[in-house]
Every structure is written in C-alpha cells, then in structure tokens.
Design a protein around this motif. Structure first.
Motif, PDB file in Angstrom:
ATOM      1  N   ARG A   1      -4.269   0.660  11.898  1.00  0.00           N
ATOM      2  CA  ARG A   1      -5.566   0.839  12.545  1.00  0.00           C
ATOM      3  C   ARG A   1      -6.637  -0.129  12.052  1.00  0.00           C
ATOM      4  NH1 ARG A   1      -7.437   6.839  12.463  1.00  0.00           N
ATOM      5  NH2 ARG A   1      -9.116   5.848  13.667  1.00  0.00           N
ATOM      6  N   ILE A   2      -6.254  -1.124  11.269  1.00  0.00           N
ATOM      7  CA  ILE A   2      -7.226  -2.124  10.839  1.00  0.00           C
ATOM      8  C   ILE A   2      -6.696  -3.519  11.135  1.00  0.00           C
ATOM      9  CG2 ILE A   2      -8.111  -0.632   8.996  1.00  0.00           C
ATOM     10  CD1 ILE A   2      -6.700  -2.483   6.999  1.00  0.00           C
ATOM     11  N   THR A   3      -7.603  -4.453  11.298  1.00  0.00           N
ATOM     12  CA  THR A   3      -7.288  -5.878  11.377  1.00  0.00           C
ATOM     13  C   THR A   3      -8.061  -6.557  10.264  1.00  0.00           C
ATOM     14  OG1 THR A   3      -6.950  -5.826  13.767  1.00  0.00           O
ATOM     15  CG2 THR A   3      -7.439  -7.967  12.778  1.00  0.00           C
ATOM     16  N   VAL A   4      -7.367  -7.268   9.393  1.00  0.00           N
ATOM     17  CA  VAL A   4      -8.024  -7.970   8.297  1.00  0.00           C
ATOM     18  C   VAL A   4      -8.368  -9.374   8.777  1.00  0.00           C
ATOM     19  CG1 VAL A   4      -7.830  -8.767   5.924  1.00  0.00           C
ATOM     20  CG2 VAL A   4      -6.759  -6.602   6.600  1.00  0.00           C
ATOM     21  N   LEU A   5      -9.654  -9.699   8.730  1.00  0.00           N
ATOM     22  CA  LEU A   5     -10.150 -10.990   9.213  1.00  0.00           C
ATOM     23  C   LEU A   5     -10.694 -11.780   8.036  1.00  0.00           C
ATOM     24  CD1 LEU A   5     -10.980 -12.880  11.585  1.00  0.00           C
ATOM     25  CD2 LEU A   5     -13.139 -11.591  11.682  1.00  0.00           C
ATOM     26  N   VAL A   6     -10.153 -12.968   7.813  1.00  0.00           N
ATOM     27  CA  VAL A   6     -10.630 -13.825   6.726  1.00  0.00           C
ATOM     28  C   VAL A   6     -11.974 -14.428   7.132  1.00  0.00           C
ATOM     29  CG1 VAL A   6     -10.176 -15.862   5.330  1.00  0.00           C
ATOM     30  CG2 VAL A   6      -8.295 -14.343   5.982  1.00  0.00           C
ATOM     31  N   GLY A   7     -12.992 -14.200   6.368  1.00  0.00           N
ATOM     32  CA  GLY A   7     -14.313 -14.725   6.665  1.00  0.00           C
ATOM     33  C   GLY A   7     -15.258 -14.505   5.503  1.00  0.00           C
TER      34      GLY A   7
ATOM     35  N   LEU B   1     -13.807  -7.666   7.513  1.00  0.00           N
ATOM     36  CA  LEU B   1     -14.077  -9.044   7.093  1.00  0.00           C
ATOM     37  C   LEU B   1     -13.893  -9.133   5.581  1.00  0.00           C
ATOM     38  CD1 LEU B   1     -15.218 -11.750   8.418  1.00  0.00           C
ATOM     39  CD2 LEU B   1     -17.358 -11.125   7.274  1.00  0.00           C
ATOM     40  N   VAL B   2     -12.955  -9.965   5.146  1.00  0.00           N
ATOM     41  CA  VAL B   2     -12.627 -10.071   3.723  1.00  0.00           C
ATOM     42  C   VAL B   2     -12.635 -11.542   3.319  1.00  0.00           C
ATOM     43  CG1 VAL B   2     -10.906  -9.605   1.940  1.00  0.00           C
ATOM     44  CG2 VAL B   2     -11.221  -7.983   3.823  1.00  0.00           C
ATOM     45  N   ARG B   3     -13.301 -11.856   2.230  1.00  0.00           N
ATOM     46  CA  ARG B   3     -13.342 -13.225   1.725  1.00  0.00           C
ATOM     47  C   ARG B   3     -12.079 -13.511   0.943  1.00  0.00           C
ATOM     48  NH1 ARG B   3     -17.868 -13.088  -1.410  1.00  0.00           N
ATOM     49  NH2 ARG B   3     -16.839 -13.407  -3.400  1.00  0.00           N
ATOM     50  N   ALA B   4     -11.324 -14.491   1.370  1.00  0.00           N
ATOM     51  CA  ALA B   4     -10.060 -14.842   0.707  1.00  0.00           C
ATOM     52  C   ALA B   4      -9.612 -16.203   1.217  1.00  0.00           C
ATOM     53  CB  ALA B   4      -8.989 -13.779   0.978  1.00  0.00           C
ATOM     54  N   ASP B   5      -8.547 -16.739   0.608  1.00  0.00           N
ATOM     55  CA  ASP B   5      -8.022 -18.047   0.990  1.00  0.00           C
ATOM     56  C   ASP B   5      -7.067 -17.974   2.160  1.00  0.00           C
ATOM     57  OD1 ASP B   5      -9.423 -19.310  -1.079  1.00  0.00           O
ATOM     58  OD2 ASP B   5      -7.854 -18.832  -2.519  1.00  0.00           O
ATOM     59  N   SER B   6      -6.511 -16.804   2.432  1.00  0.00           N
ATOM     60  CA  SER B   6      -5.545 -16.668   3.509  1.00  0.00           C
ATOM     61  C   SER B   6      -5.528 -15.219   3.975  1.00  0.00           C
ATOM     62  CB  SER B   6      -4.141 -17.066   3.029  1.00  0.00           C
ATOM     63  OG  SER B   6      -3.682 -16.157   2.039  1.00  0.00           O
ATOM     64  N   ALA B   7      -4.915 -14.992   5.134  1.00  0.00           N
ATOM     65  CA  ALA B   7      -4.815 -13.633   5.658  1.00  0.00           C
ATOM     66  C   ALA B   7      -4.015 -12.744   4.716  1.00  0.00           C
ATOM     67  CB  ALA B   7      -4.174 -13.654   7.043  1.00  0.00           C
TER      68      ALA B   7
ATOM     69  N   ALA C   1      -3.678 -13.104   1.440  1.00  0.00           N
ATOM     70  CA  ALA C   1      -4.484 -12.817   0.252  1.00  0.00           C
ATOM     71  C   ALA C   1      -5.578 -11.806   0.570  1.00  0.00           C
ATOM     72  CB  ALA C   1      -5.087 -14.104  -0.292  1.00  0.00           C
ATOM     73  N   ALA C   2      -6.159 -11.886   1.785  1.00  0.00           N
ATOM     74  CA  ALA C   2      -7.204 -10.937   2.179  1.00  0.00           C
ATOM     75  C   ALA C   2      -6.652  -9.520   2.253  1.00  0.00           C
ATOM     76  CB  ALA C   2      -7.793 -11.355   3.526  1.00  0.00           C
ATOM     77  N   GLU C   3      -5.473  -9.364   2.854  1.00  0.00           N
ATOM     78  CA  GLU C   3      -4.867  -8.039   2.954  1.00  0.00           C
ATOM     79  C   GLU C   3      -4.524  -7.491   1.581  1.00  0.00           C
ATOM     80  OE1 GLU C   3      -0.766  -6.246   4.770  1.00  0.00           O
ATOM     81  OE2 GLU C   3      -2.058  -7.365   6.150  1.00  0.00           O
ATOM     82  N   GLN C   4      -4.028  -8.361   0.705  1.00  0.00           N
ATOM     83  CA  GLN C   4      -3.693  -7.930  -0.648  1.00  0.00           C
ATOM     84  C   GLN C   4      -4.946  -7.483  -1.400  1.00  0.00           C
ATOM     85  OE1 GLN C   4      -0.820  -7.409  -1.993  1.00  0.00           O
ATOM     86  NE2 GLN C   4      -1.542  -6.934  -4.066  1.00  0.00           N
ATOM     87  N   ARG C   5      -6.029  -8.226  -1.217  1.00  0.00           N
ATOM     88  CA  ARG C   5      -7.279  -7.873  -1.890  1.00  0.00           C
ATOM     89  C   ARG C   5      -7.802  -6.529  -1.398  1.00  0.00           C
ATOM     90  NH1 ARG C   5     -13.119 -10.671  -1.140  1.00  0.00           N
ATOM     91  NH2 ARG C   5     -14.192  -9.456  -2.719  1.00  0.00           N
ATOM     92  N   LEU C   6      -7.713  -6.292  -0.102  1.00  0.00           N
ATOM     93  CA  LEU C   6      -8.166  -5.021   0.456  1.00  0.00           C
ATOM     94  C   LEU C   6      -7.298  -3.870  -0.044  1.00  0.00           C
ATOM     95  CD1 LEU C   6     -10.065  -3.485   2.336  1.00  0.00           C
ATOM     96  CD2 LEU C   6      -8.507  -4.023   4.225  1.00  0.00           C
TER      97      LEU C   6
END
Length: 790
Positions: A257-263, A226-232, A234-239
């Motif tokens: 092996r991961i799924t980045v979920l915007v939340g 679960l990553v806070r971001a404006d889009s999927a 952006a969330a992946e980039q932040r991670l």
C-alpha cells in the motif's frame, strides 16, 4: 532515478541523522571538544599559506597590508578546510556546510582545524549559527577588529539580501523567503472527499513513521513516501529500518500500500524530473508534510531549505494540476517568545524578531509563507504538536527530543527546572488525531494544537514521587548550571546532545521560553475529537509514561528508582522461631527484626520484589546480631507455580545476605508456602528457613513465624509512606499496596485448594476425554458379547 547526493553520501547521511540529534555521536563531540580545545586569546594570522591553503581565485594567501585577511581570502580558506570533511562535495564561500552533508563531529573538527592551521578561532556556536564560509569569515573579522575587505564584489545569491548583522541577516532572508509565496500559482478548492493517494514526507522520522502506519490502518489510501536516498532500493531499506526501529511493522501489506519515491524536499521540484513532477501533480489528491530539520543549534539559513523552502515546494505541488490540500506539521514553537501570554489555535504567533533559535524562526517562516499561499487559494492545515514523547503501549521514543532529554535528566539527577507547563503528548495520540484530520475534508484548512493536556510542575513532581523518585525543584538558571556542571564532572554520552543544546545561548532561550510559557489551548481540536469519538487529550502521567520509561531505561537514558533512593513505602516485620542443624531438630531461639520497603509501585508490578534490611539474631550463627547487607523478597515467585510436582505453592521467597560483627558473610533463604489446608492465617505467617556460611551448603534449618499479635500493628498500622507526598497521596499509596499484596496472598493461598479440587473432580479436558474413551470401549465390548451369543 539518479541519486540526489554525492558519492558516499548514504553512510554520511546516516551518521548525520544520528549525530545531529545526539546518540553515539554525542560522545564523539564531547571527546573532540576536549581534545582540540586550545585556551588563550585570539590573535590575527600573519598569513594563510602553507598546506591546505585557499582554493584558487581571490583565495590563496592572505592579502592586504600587514598580512590582514581579506573577506574573500578568509572565506575561501575556510571553504578549503571544510571541503576535506565533505568527501568531494563542492564547497564555495556561500555553501551551507550542514546542507552539504557536514555533521556535528565535522563541525568540531573544522573548528579545531581552523584554530590549528589558520589561527582562526571560531566557536562551535558560530558554526551552528551560520555554516557558510563567508559568514564565518565575517564573524572572525568582526571579532578581531579587522575590516571585511573583499578583493572583489560578490553578488548575493538570488532572493537573498547582502550580509548585515546576524539578526538583521535572518530577518532579511526570511522576508525574501516569504516573497516566494507570491510566485505560487493560483488554485481553487480541492475536492472535499477522503484522500485516496497521499504524498507523505518525513516518513522515516518519529512522527512520520507513526502517521504512515495510522494512515494505512484508518483509511483506504495509498501512500507515496518521499525518501532521501541514492536509489529506490536504499530508500525502501531506509524506510523499513525506520519503521522497525519504532516498533512498527514492515509487512507485505504495508509494502503493497505504499510507493517509495526517491526525492528531497530541499531541492527544487523535490529533485524530480519534469515528467515525474507533472505526473505526481495529477495523480495525488492530498499532501502531508512531516519532513523537518529539527536542530536547535543550527541557524535559520541552515534550516530554511528543509523547513521553509521545502514547504513552499510542496505548496507549489498542491497548487499544480488538480487542487490538493496541504497538511503541514508545524509546532507550537511558533509561539516561543519570552513573555507570550496565550497559545490558542487562532492566537497571533510570536514576533519573528523576538525569536532566538533558528528552528523557531524556520517554523514561523514556514507558517507565514503558507498563510500567504492561502490567499492564493491553497487549502493548508496547520497541525501544531508540542513535545512529542514516547508511545504509551510500545514505549518507542525519539531519544533526541528535548522532552525526552528533560525526562532523562530529572530521573537521573532527581532535579527538575521550575516551569509553568510542559506541553507534551505521546506520539500515538498525536499521530492518531493528525491522521483523522487529514482524512476528514470538513476539518481541512484550520489550525489544530496537538499538545494533549499540559503537565504542570506540581503534577510532574507528584508523578515522580509516586514512582519512588523524590525530585528537587530548582530555578531555571540554577538547574541549568547544575546540569552542565554535572556533565562536565561526569559526562553521560546519552545526555551529551542535551548538554550541547543547553550550552548554546539561543537554544537556552528557546528552552526557557518553552518551559515558562503558558499551556497551549486546543478548543477546535477538542471539539473535533468529541465529534468523531477519538481518544481525548489526557495528561501524559506516570501510567502513560510507563512503557516509555522502561524502554528509555534499557537504552540508558532514564534511571528508574533504585535501592539507594529513599523508599516510597516501608514497614517492620518481626519473626521468632527456632533453628538447628539441618539433620537435627531446631533447638536455638532466633529472632528477625526486618524492615520491608519498596522504591516504587513499578517495582512491585513489574518485578514483584520487596527490599529487606534489618538484623537477624541467632546464637547458632553468631553471638551478636547479624546485619542484613542485601535482602530481597519475591512475591509469588514464578506466578506461584510449585517447585516440584505437588500441591505446595510458593507465596514468598526470602533471600538475605548477612554479615556478622567479625566480618564473616552468611546467607539465609526462606519460603512461605501455601498448601491445600484451611489454616491460611498460619501459612501466611510461617517461614521455612535454611542458612549457612557464604559459599557453603546450608548448615542450619528451622521455622520462623510472624507473631499474630504483631502482624496488624506492624504490617498494616505500621506502614509508613514517603512524607514528601500529600496526606491524600500517602493514603492512596498505602491502600494501593494493601490491595495489591492482599490480592497476591489470597490468590496464592487459594491455588493449592483449587488445584486439589480440580484433581479430585478430574474435570480437566483430557480426563473427560479419557472417560469417554473408556465408555466407548465398554460399548464395543458389549456389542461383541452380543454377537457371540447370537
């Protein structure tokens, strides 16, 4: 999925993550404070009109007789001023400015704007304590003795009590938050099987990033991050940026092996749609909550959405659909009450009304709420680290962690606060043990202390001394005053975050409780480690800190031992010999009276250098002895590789900067060289020298030797060690030096002989291959000769 934050929030969020914890923004905070600070007594305003006035409603100009502010009017005016720093985010009297996206820099600018434009003088501590405009207005009105006259009754938000005093307000709000646990659904026990699909929060943080990597490495699980971001995207980039910043891989296998979920853990149902929430509740089989707002300045109200309400939302998800265990990263901060006598895994935590900092209260409230959820069937595991310090192999660290700040201050100023214990452990150990608990069903539902083996004050001082840093121990109050006064005189941007924390009275109490509290005990954790053959808890000593110190030194946070420091170990070296013109024969007797010293063993193992001071007496250079202004010796430079093709290997290289009594600068360079001969004793004592005026080529050359009779007396029996160390530690330091230096010399002296032997036997692989080729060529020639004859 639609972004959860307003326009331009991505850049501001990045700034918040840097500035709230320190970093470059800390310097900006200090500069702004100096720029906007206006001394003088506070006076109530005559009116609140003019530019930037309150935004509509009961706001606008100040009301009441004599131009006094009303509570609603002042709150609305503060909200209007704050809105300009939040780039369009809606702000009302009950909006927490930090939750709306404000940073520390924004808080400083708001304090200055209120002072300048409304003549309302609030401190930065006031804003951090509770950043809601209505509470700031109440503080100001109480300070100036004005009645808090509301123009119209304002209903308190759901689940919150009406305003009272600050401490009572926190307690009322905590009570309301705990009651939320009673509205969670009932659930049964989870399936006792290793997890296959885990929801991980806080994966972009220091501990969360390492747990992500360890969960992938030590299990077959798939992670939903679960990553806070404006889009999927952006969330992946932040991670990805978070992992790489901590020296962790962002590879194709990790992405598979991961799924980045915007939340967002701060939002109801994590900010997800009803369908996504329901699907998540069905597909997950475990939840790991590492997300936390770590800020020792902000009040409980400002931290509760992430640290308390977020934990309750994850508890709701764990109890919805198939029962799932919740593994909650808590903290030994739940014990941060002055005077606490023990910190065992099942000991009672602190009394919440005796906790000073909002962070401590938020951690306490999260545990209390989840314990209530346990009564409704939730399987929740509390994992309590202490200070999480740098990785023992990569050196990756959280530069905004209080423990890292202490290390930086101690190394820079050579002063340490008197303390009982420092409950810290490296991030790689904390992550590994936490991951093992998550993956072992029999370990679920218990409390674990991931604090390692606590450091005591004598151990910390000894580690620093062995590293070449002599530390003065001061009482807490004296150390605090000394540190803050140094920061006032000569600000260090990298330490401004710590200074900002230690200027805050509530944060001071938190730090004092941390340093003066008992050592955390961990019987259950130790038994789990032994049962599963995991790395045992060890003290974070000088060896474990090495890579962390190196990385922090590169970043300017830590100052490693320097030449100006008192030496860790030193001994004399006397040489005698003759120098003469470069093209002639040596004809002038000269003598060196040198002192060789090292600041720390780190200097030897990493840089292989020895400092040199003393005098050089040589009439060819000057009638008076020359002083060594700067000198250094390299031990086996370039790993002893010959400077040119041949069998001569460098043992030691001397470089001295000299100055005579007339002020003339000179240079001197010398080499001790190993050759393929058996006179090893002579080679170890002989120095070939060149010297000249500064900026000019060598004018003199010759050979200097260490007299055989003085070698043992000076360089073995004459070794002196830092007297601040105990006798045992002095003996250990001397033995360590002799073993290291002897090994280097033996290796260096043996290399030429070994190389000459290899050349003589020609046993290298290419030589053997050449012999085989020659033999094959001879066989072919014989075959051809036979064919001709037949």
């Amino acid at each position: 999925m639609k972004g959860l934050d307003g326009p331009g929030s991505s850049g501001r969020r990045h700034e918040e993550e840097l500035v709230e914890s320190g970093g470059r923004g800390a310097a900006a905070v200090a500069a702004l404070l100096a720029r906007f600070d206006k001394p003088g007594p506070a006076t109530p305003p005559a009116a609140a009109g003019g530019a930037g006035g309150a935004a509509g409603g009961a706001g606008g100009a100040a009301g009441g007789a004599g131009g006094a502010w009303s509570l609603d009017g002042l709150a609305s005016a503060i909200a209007s001023k704050a809105a300009r720093f939040l780039h369009g985010a809606p702000v009302d009297a009950e909006t927490d400015l930090f939750e709306a996206g404000a940073t520390s820099v924004d808080a400083v600018e708001l304090v200055a704007a209120l002072d300048r434009e409304l003549d309302v003088r609030l401190s930065l501590d006031d804003v951090f304590a509770d950043a809601r405009p209505r509470r700031l207005a109440q503080r100001w009105l109480r300070t100036t003795g004005q009645p808090a006259l509301a123009t119209a009754p304002t209903a308190a938000p759901v689940d919150e009590e009406p305003p009272q005093g600050d401490d009572n307000d926190d307690l009322a709000l905590i009570t309301a938050d705990l009651a939320r646990a009673d509205r969670l659904p009932w659930c049964g026990d989870p399936d006792p099987a290793p997890p296959r699909r885990i929801l991980l929060t806080g994966a972009t943080g220091f501990l969360g990033s390492h747990m992500l990597f360890d969960l992938l490495r030590h299990s077959r699980t798939h992670l939903v991050c679960l990553v806070r971001a404006d889009s999927a995207q952006a969330a992946e980039q932040r991670l990805a940026e978070a992992l790489t910043s901590f020296a962790l891989p962002w590879s194709a296998e990790v992405k598979r092996r991961i799924t980045v979920l915007v939340g967002d853990v701060r939002e109801p149902r994590l900010g997800l749609s009803d369908d996504r929430w329901a699907a998540l509740a069905q597909e997950l089989d475990s939840i790991v909550n590492v997300a936390a707002a770590v800020d020792f300045l902000r009040g409980y109200h400002s931290l509760r959405r992430t640290n308390v309400l977020g934990a309750l939302t994850l508890a709701e998800l764990a109890m919805t659909g198939p029962a799932k265990p919740l593994h909650h990263i808590s903290s030994v901060a739940v014990f941060n009450e002055l005077g606490v006598t023990s910190m065992g895994e099942d000991d009672p935590v602190a009394h919440v009304d005796r906790l000073a900092a909002g962070y401590d209260k938020a951690k306490w409230a999260a545990e209390a709420a989840l314990r209530r959820a346990r009564e409704r069937g939730l399987t929740v595991t509390f994992l309590r680290p202490g200070g999480i310090v740098g990785h023992t192999r990569t050196g990756a660290y959280n530069g905004h962690d209080i423990s890292s700040g202490y290390m930086s201050v101690i190394s820079r100023y050579r002063t340490a606060p008197a303390m009982r214990y420092l409950n810290v452990a490296p991030v790689d150990w904390v992550s590994r043990i936490a991951t093992a608990v998550v993956c072992e069903p029999s370990a679920w539902g218990q409390n674990y202390h991931l604090t390692g083996r606590a450091n005591t004050l004598p151990e910390l001082v000894r580690d620093m001394a062995l590293g070449g840093m002599n530390v003065q121990v001061l009482g807490w109050d004296d150390w605090l005053a000394d540190f803050l006064s140094r920061m006032e005189r000569d600000p260090v941007p990298e330490l401004e975050f710590l200074a900002r924390v230690l200027r805050n009275p509530a944060a001071q109490k938190l730090c004092e409780a941390t340093l003066l509290g008992p050592a955390a005990t961990s019987e259950r954790t130790d038994a789990f480690i032994a049962r599963h053959k995991l790395p045992p808890a060890t003290r974070y000593d000088a060896k474990a800190q090495l890579k962390n110190y190196e990385r922090m030194a590169r970043d300017g946070l830590v100052v490693l031992p320097r030449r100006e420091d008192p030496p860790h170990l030193w001994f004399p070296e006397t040489m005698r010999g003759k120098l003469g013109p470069v093209d002639g024969s040596p004809d002038t007797r000269c003598a060196f009276a040198l002192t060789l010293s090292i600041a720390s063993m780190y200097q030897l193992t990493e840089h292989r250098t020895i400092h040199v001071s003393g005098t050089v007496t040589c009439p060819r250079l000057h009638k008076d002895p020359l002083t060594v202004e700067d000198g250094e010796i390299w031990v086996r430079p370039d790993e002893g590789i010959p400077l040119r093709h041949g069998t001569d290997h460098p043992l030691l290289r001397y470089r001295l900067a000299l100055r005579d009594s007339d002020g003339q600068a000179w240079w001197l360079e010398g080499w001790k060289t190993a050759r393929a001969r058996t006179d090893y004793w002579k080679q170890a004592r002989t120095l070939t020298v060149e010297a000249g005026r500064e900026g000019e080529p060598a004018g003199l050359s010759g050979v200097m030797k260490v007299p055989g009779k003085s070698y043992r007396r000076e360089q073995i029996d004459g070794i002196r060690v830092n007297p601040a160390l105990s006798l045992q530690e002095q003996r250990t330091a001397k033995l360590t030096w002799l073993l290291w230096f002897t090994q280097q010399m033996v290796q260096g002296l043996a290399e030429p002989t070994l190389r000459a032997g290899a050349d003589l036997l020609d046993l290298r692989r290419d030589a053997i291959d050449r012999d085989k080729d020659r033999f094959q060529a001879k066989l072919k020639k014989l075959d051809k000769d036979r064919e001709r004859l037949t």
